[in-house]
Design a protein around this motif. Structure first.
Motif, PDB file in Angstrom:
ATOM      1  N   GLN A 223       0.830  -1.201   0.000  1.00  0.00           N
ATOM      2  CA  GLN A 223       0.000   0.000   0.000  1.00  0.00           C
ATOM      3  C   GLN A 223       0.869   1.258   0.000  1.00  0.00           C
ATOM      4  OE1 GLN A 223      -2.661   0.592   3.445  1.00  0.00           O
ATOM      5  NE2 GLN A 223      -4.293   0.906   1.968  1.00  0.00           N
ATOM      6  N   PHE A 226       2.313   1.921  -3.452  1.00  0.00           N
ATOM      7  CA  PHE A 226       1.291   2.490  -4.337  1.00  0.00           C
ATOM      8  C   PHE A 226       1.070   3.971  -4.050  1.00  0.00           C
ATOM      9  CE2 PHE A 226      -3.308   3.540  -3.968  1.00  0.00           C
ATOM     10  CZ  PHE A 226      -3.553   3.825  -5.298  1.00  0.00           C
ATOM     11  N   GLY A 232      -3.368   7.369  -8.722  1.00  0.00           N
ATOM     12  CA  GLY A 232      -4.764   7.439  -8.336  1.00  0.00           C
ATOM     13  C   GLY A 232      -5.255   8.816  -7.938  1.00  0.00           C
ATOM     14  N   HIS A 386      -6.935   6.228   1.655  1.00  0.00           N
ATOM     15  CA  HIS A 386      -7.198   4.805   1.857  1.00  0.00           C
ATOM     16  C   HIS A 386      -8.453   4.288   1.159  1.00  0.00           C
ATOM     17  CE1 HIS A 386      -4.331   5.608   5.127  1.00  0.00           C
ATOM     18  NE2 HIS A 386      -4.014   4.348   5.007  1.00  0.00           N
ATOM     19  N   PRO A 390      -7.454   4.531  -3.842  1.00  0.00           N
ATOM     20  CA  PRO A 390      -7.464   3.145  -4.353  1.00  0.00           C
ATOM     21  C   PRO A 390      -8.613   2.857  -5.312  1.00  0.00           C
ATOM     22  CG  PRO A 390      -6.999   3.144  -2.005  1.00  0.00           C
ATOM     23  CD  PRO A 390      -7.399   4.544  -2.365  1.00  0.00           C
ATOM     24  N   LEU A 394      -8.139   1.604  -8.969  1.00  0.00           N
ATOM     25  CA  LEU A 394      -8.813   0.361  -9.350  1.00  0.00           C
ATOM     26  C   LEU A 394      -9.545   0.527 -10.674  1.00  0.00           C
ATOM     27  CD1 LEU A 394      -9.688  -2.544  -8.609  1.00  0.00           C
ATOM     28  CD2 LEU A 394     -11.631  -1.534  -7.380  1.00  0.00           C
ATOM     29  N   LEU A 436      -5.778  -3.648  -5.110  1.00  0.00           N
ATOM     30  CA  LEU A 436      -6.541  -2.422  -4.899  1.00  0.00           C
ATOM     31  C   LEU A 436      -7.940  -2.717  -4.385  1.00  0.00           C
ATOM     32  CD1 LEU A 436      -5.441  -0.412  -8.059  1.00  0.00           C
ATOM     33  CD2 LEU A 436      -4.799   0.044  -5.683  1.00  0.00           C
ATOM     34  N   SER A 439      -7.586  -3.562  -0.865  1.00  0.00           N
ATOM     35  CA  SER A 439      -7.209  -2.361  -0.129  1.00  0.00           C
ATOM     36  C   SER A 439      -8.432  -1.528   0.218  1.00  0.00           C
ATOM     37  CB  SER A 439      -6.222  -1.533  -0.957  1.00  0.00           C
ATOM     38  OG  SER A 439      -5.859  -0.357  -0.282  1.00  0.00           O
ATOM     39  N   VAL A 440      -9.341  -1.375  -0.734  1.00  0.00           N
ATOM     40  CA  VAL A 440     -10.566  -0.621  -0.472  1.00  0.00           C
ATOM     41  C   VAL A 440     -11.392  -1.314   0.604  1.00  0.00           C
ATOM     42  CG1 VAL A 440     -12.733   0.188  -1.461  1.00  0.00           C
ATOM     43  CG2 VAL A 440     -10.626   0.366  -2.787  1.00  0.00           C
TER      44      VAL A 440
END
Length: 490
Positions: A223, A226, A232, A386, A390, A394, A436, A439-440
């Motif tokens: 994370q 990224f 993003g 966060h 993402p 995505l 991703l 992560s979400v």
């Protein structure tokens, strides 16, 4: 000269502008803390792997979308979706970049202002006790008049630079600032290397030990890789839309990722030494960097002289990231509302100033206004970095990796070997997309959390849905097509 006619002067200039947008705030926080609390060598190896498997594929995808359409994120999705006769749902993914950009700009503005005030007030605090440093920092975050005045002056300087023009000011500032940042942080590492105590502890600290590596640690490192690359948020679209056709996307992306990684490592090797000496009870979220540098330096008296230099590096880095992150928002406002670029810059500055001012007030006036136990500043920073960021990324990974035809991509990206192209596409389609999506899910508020089994089922369902090129109910939910303001036809 109109914005649509601007081109970066050379491939070198393009890379430097891209680095100016990526060598920013993210390099100063999580990685040094992870190195200070885990095996440093292990963290660096995993971080390098994360940059290759997550950051690099996604960076290539965003750069390709921007250069192909020569447009900002929201318009790029519209252009490509129409050109490939895809669903209008992708247009809304593009528009999410607006929200993530404003949220991140407000976060940058608050932390950059902290850095400026902190540099001015606390560069020479060798006589302070640890408790005093903690108290002084808390007092600073509640000194609203000083913070707002500093932020206003900072925005005025950044606005003046931006108003000089992208073609003239941005390129020059990027080259100078990137050179300054790299030189200063490298000099700091060399100076610290003259300290025998630091070298002896560094050698032992950089040992590789995978015995304490678990799934959560790997996820946190991926994370950070990224987020620290600036993906993003629309910044990649902003600087890539001006790239000449001769710019090799694959080569440029690799150079950017490698330099960004080396810069992050150098920052971590300097900062971790301070964090390592801070008592754990004084660590607290985003304030960790500020508190740990001072408290850690007080614990290690020989490091006092590095404080002013370290804060200069931090302020330069965050200010540059703030300026280059404002660029895509200003361009978006100009494109969608047909405004003069100077007017768009002013609107961007005023809007971000207002949002960040509210965030600053969350430490004083709105201190008791909590949502899920978080202040306004924490909601903006957490929700943006966060969740929103993402989700935007995505959308890029699914759109480019799954929905676009392979032939056009392979032709435009000019991979030297077909194997490299298919490896990139494989990482983007499966590795980046699944990471991703997880992560979400993992960063949703606790009240909305799903069990790990449900998260895995959703990931498998997503992979099945996009691989089958099927999205249920999309045409019904997205009837109609928004007007395209700036779109280069293919």
């Amino acid at each position: 000269m109109a914005i649509e006619d601007i081109r970066w002067r050379s491939n070198f200039t393009f890379v430097m502008v891209a680095l100016a947008a990526t060598l920013g705030l993210g390099n100063f926080f999580n990685l040094p803390y992870l190195m200070a609390t885990h095996s440093g060598g292990t963290i660096l190896l995993l971080f390098a792997l994360a940059k290759i498997t997550i950051a690099l594929p996604l960076l290539i995808a965003e750069m390709w979308m921007a250069r192909r359409t020569r447009a900002i994120a929201s318009v790029a999705f519209t252009c490509l979706a129409e050109a490939h006769k895809l669903s209008n749902i992708w247009i809304w993914f593009g528009r999410l970049f607006w929200f993530s950009a404003f949220g991140l700009l407000a976060y940058y503005a608050v932390v950059t202002t902290w850095g400026v005030v902190y540099t001015w007030q606390y560069s020479h605090v060798s006589s302070f006790e640890i408790e005093q440093v903690w108290f002084q920092f808390q007092t600073m975050t509640r000194d609203v008049p000083t913070l707002l005045l500093t932020q206003t002056v900072l925005f005025g300087v950044l606005g003046a630079i931006m108003l000089l023009g992208i073609s003239r000011a941005m390129q020059s500032v990027a080259i100078i600032m990137v050179a300054v940042l790299l030189s200063i942080i490298l000099s700091m590492f060399v100076v610290m290397s003259l300290n025998a105590e630091y070298i002896s502890s560094l050698g032992a600290f950089l040992t590789v030990d995978f015995s304490n590596v678990d799934q959560s640690l790997v996820f946190v490192i991926w994370q950070h890789a990224f987020l620290s690359t600036g993906l993003g948020i629309g910044g990649v679209f902003a600087f890539s839309m001006f790239a000449p056709k001769t710019v090799p996307i694959m080569k440029s992306s690799m150079i950017i990722v490698v330099i960004d990684y080396l810069f992050g490592v150098l920052v971590a090797l300097v900062v971790w030494y301070f964090i390592y000496n801070i008592p754990p009870e004084y660590t607290n979220g985003v304030e960790l960097f500020f508190q740990s540098i001072l408290i850690g330096a007080i614990e290690v008296e020989s490091s006092y002289f590095l404080l002013p230099l370290l804060f200069v590096v931090f302020v330069i880095s965050t200010s540059m990231a703030l300026m280059f992150s404002m660029l895509p928002v200003a361009i978006a406002i100009r494109s969608h509302f047909h405004l003069n670029f100077r007017v768009s810059v002013v609107l961007t500055l005023v809007s971000v100033w207002g949002i960040s001012a509210i965030c600053m007030l969350s430490f004083s006036v709105f201190y008791n206004h909590l949502w899920y136990g978080m202040t306004i500043f924490e909601v903006v920073s957490y929700g943006t970095t966060h969740i929103l960021v993402p989700i935007c990324a995505l959308g890029v990974s699914v759109f480019v990796g799954w929905r676009l035809a392979s032939g056009n991509l392979e032709k435009d990206l000019h991979f030297k070997r077909t194997f490299y192209y298919y490896l990139w596409r494989l990482l983007l389609k499966f590795g980046v997309t699944c990471f991703l999506f997880l992560s979400v899910l993992a960063n949703l508020p606790s009240a909305w959390q799903l069990s790990s089994d449900w998260q895995m089922l959703l990931v498998l369902g997503l992979a099945n849905a996009v691989s089958a090129r099927f999205v249920f109910g999309v045409n019904i939910l997205t009837m109609g097509s928004p007007k395209v303001v700036l779109c280069r036809r293919f």
